[in-house]
Design a protein around this motif. Structure first.
Motif, short mmCIF file in Angstrom:
data_model
loop_
_atom_site.label_atom_id
_atom_site.label_comp_id
_atom_site.label_asym_id
_atom_site.label_seq_id
_atom_site.Cartn_x
_atom_site.Cartn_y
_atom_site.Cartn_z
N TRP A 279 0.43 -1.33 -0.40
CA TRP A 279 -0.11 -0.07 -0.28
C TRP A 279 0.61 1.51 0.58
CZ3 TRP A 279 -4.60 -0.34 -1.56
CH2 TRP A 279 -5.45 -1.59 -1.38
N ALA A 280 2.34 0.90 0.54
CA ALA A 280 3.01 2.55 0.57
C ALA A 280 3.71 2.79 -1.39
CB ALA A 280 4.38 2.16 2.00
N PHE A 281 3.83 1.39 -1.67
CA PHE A 281 4.14 1.83 -2.61
C PHE A 281 3.15 2.55 -3.75
CE2 PHE A 281 4.31 -0.56 -7.39
CZ PHE A 281 5.88 0.45 -7.56
N ILE A 282 1.47 1.61 -3.39
CA ILE A 282 0.56 1.78 -4.16
C ILE A 282 -0.03 3.64 -3.87
CG2 ILE A 282 -2.19 2.20 -4.81
CD1 ILE A 282 -0.57 -0.14 -5.92
N VAL A 283 0.29 4.13 -2.37
CA VAL A 283 0.57 5.37 -2.69
C VAL A 283 1.22 6.60 -3.09
CG1 VAL A 283 0.79 7.07 -0.32
CG2 VAL A 283 -0.70 5.63 -0.48
N SER A 284 2.31 6.14 -3.82
CA SER A 284 3.18 6.67 -4.23
C SER A 284 3.60 6.77 -5.20
CB SER A 284 4.95 5.84 -3.96
OG SER A 284 5.60 5.00 -4.51
N ILE A 285 2.43 5.64 -6.14
CA ILE A 285 2.40 5.87 -7.09
C ILE A 285 0.91 7.20 -7.58
CG2 ILE A 285 1.21 4.82 -9.65
CD1 ILE A 285 3.85 3.87 -8.59
N LEU A 286 0.05 7.15 -6.25
CA LEU A 286 -1.02 7.99 -6.54
C LEU A 286 -0.56 9.51 -6.67
CD1 LEU A 286 -3.41 6.13 -4.18
CD2 LEU A 286 -3.46 6.52 -6.96
N ILE A 287 0.66 9.48 -5.71
CA ILE A 287 1.07 11.00 -5.61
C ILE A 287 1.69 11.74 -7.08
CG2 ILE A 287 2.73 12.40 -4.93
CD1 ILE A 287 2.93 10.49 -2.16
#
Length: 304
Positions: A77-85
């Motif tokens: 989920w941290a990786f997903i967050v970085s992609i969303l940013i």
């Protein structure tokens, strides 16, 4: 050191309120930079929710489908967050900036922009200080960038860098609104949106790199592994530790494999009694090591 959820809750509350006020100000003034900042805060709000989901799911106990547990849910989920940013925050900011450059619109009264930016800066500043204190608590005396690179808990440093990019974005948005109004040149507002997009992209790439590394599996520090090996080799029953690969399964859970060359004088029964004792000693001295596999080996022969 265990992380606190306080920085995440603080950032969630701040970003939710700020996003609403920014969109209201943008609708009143027509500022492109304010729209970008509103989207930025909305994405950050979603990011905090995803991090909380990741933390909750990472605490699920191991089962038949996931015998090693769900710890890496947080890394995912941290990786997903970085992609969303990058994908939403940075992409939309670029789009808004380019659109505003193509179709510039002057800001007639920037008063509400300044009010919202001031409130947002105060709230984001408070959230940033909260995240920074938590990160400093975890890193102790470790240098800042070394702590970021070596951290196994992305929930803290993701929020920290989100808040830092928020503050930088607010400064840029203020300059875009101020210069655009004072010089009667709406192009500054569009340029500010593009710069905000660049800031978000830079932060996103950095966070994606760190999260990807955690998701793929990072080892314990070489210093810690050497301490474990030295402790084990001090046991008279052990001739040498041949292999000691490890992997973080969660911020506070390490999986360790040890291939040990036992003393030739030991019988099978002696080795079977020694292995549980070694496991217990490691867990007492290094509580992070939750799972330990010990396999006898012979020096000079293939191991793992």
């Amino acid at each position: 050191m265990a992380a606190s959820k306080l920085p995440i809750y603080s950032a969630l509350a701040a970003n939710l309120g700020i996003a609403a006020t920014k969109f209201i100000a943008a609708s009143v003034t027509g500022s492109s930079a304010m729209i970008s900042e509103g989207i930025h805060s909305l994405v950050d709000t979603l990011n905090e929710i995803l991090l909380l989901i990741g933390i909750k799911r990472s605490h699920k106990p191991a089962d038949a489908n996931r015998p090693f547990g769900y710890g890496k849910e947080l890394y995912f989920w941290a990786f997903i967050v970085s992609i969303l940013i990058f994908g939403i925050g940075g992409g939309v900011s670029f789009y808004e900036g380019i659109t505003h450059l193509q179709h510039p619109k002057s800001i007639e009264d920037p008063y509400w922009n300044y009010v919202v930016l001031g409130i947002a800066f105060a709230l984001d500043g408070t959230s940033f200080v909260t995240a920074l204190r938590e990160f400093n608590r975890q890193r102790g005396t470790t240098p800042f960038w070394s702590a970021v690179k070596g951290s196994k808990d992305p929930s803290t440093f993701v929020v920290l860098f989100e808040d830092a990019s928020d503050l930088l974005g607010l400064i840029v948005a203020f300059l875009g609104v101020f210069l655009g109004h004072q010089l009667n040149n709406p192009l500054f507002d569009g340029i500010a949106s593009i710069i905000i997009g660049l800031i978000l992209t830079a932060v996103s790439l950095m966070l994606a790199r760190e999260s990807r590394s955690l998701l793929m599996g990072e080892s314990m520090s070489q210093e810690t592994l050497e301490r474990i090996v030295t402790m084990i080799e001090a046991d008279p029953a052990v001739s040498a530790v041949l292999e000691s690969p490890s992997m973080y399964m969660a911020p506070e859970e390490v999986f360790l494999i040890l291939v040990i060359d036992f003393n030739d004088r030991l019988t099978i029964d002696d080795i079977n009694r020694t292995i549980p004792a070694i496991r217990q000693t490691i867990r007492q001295q290094f509580p992070l090591v939750k799972r330990i596999i010990i396999e006898p080996g012979v020096a000079g022969q293939p191991t793992i």
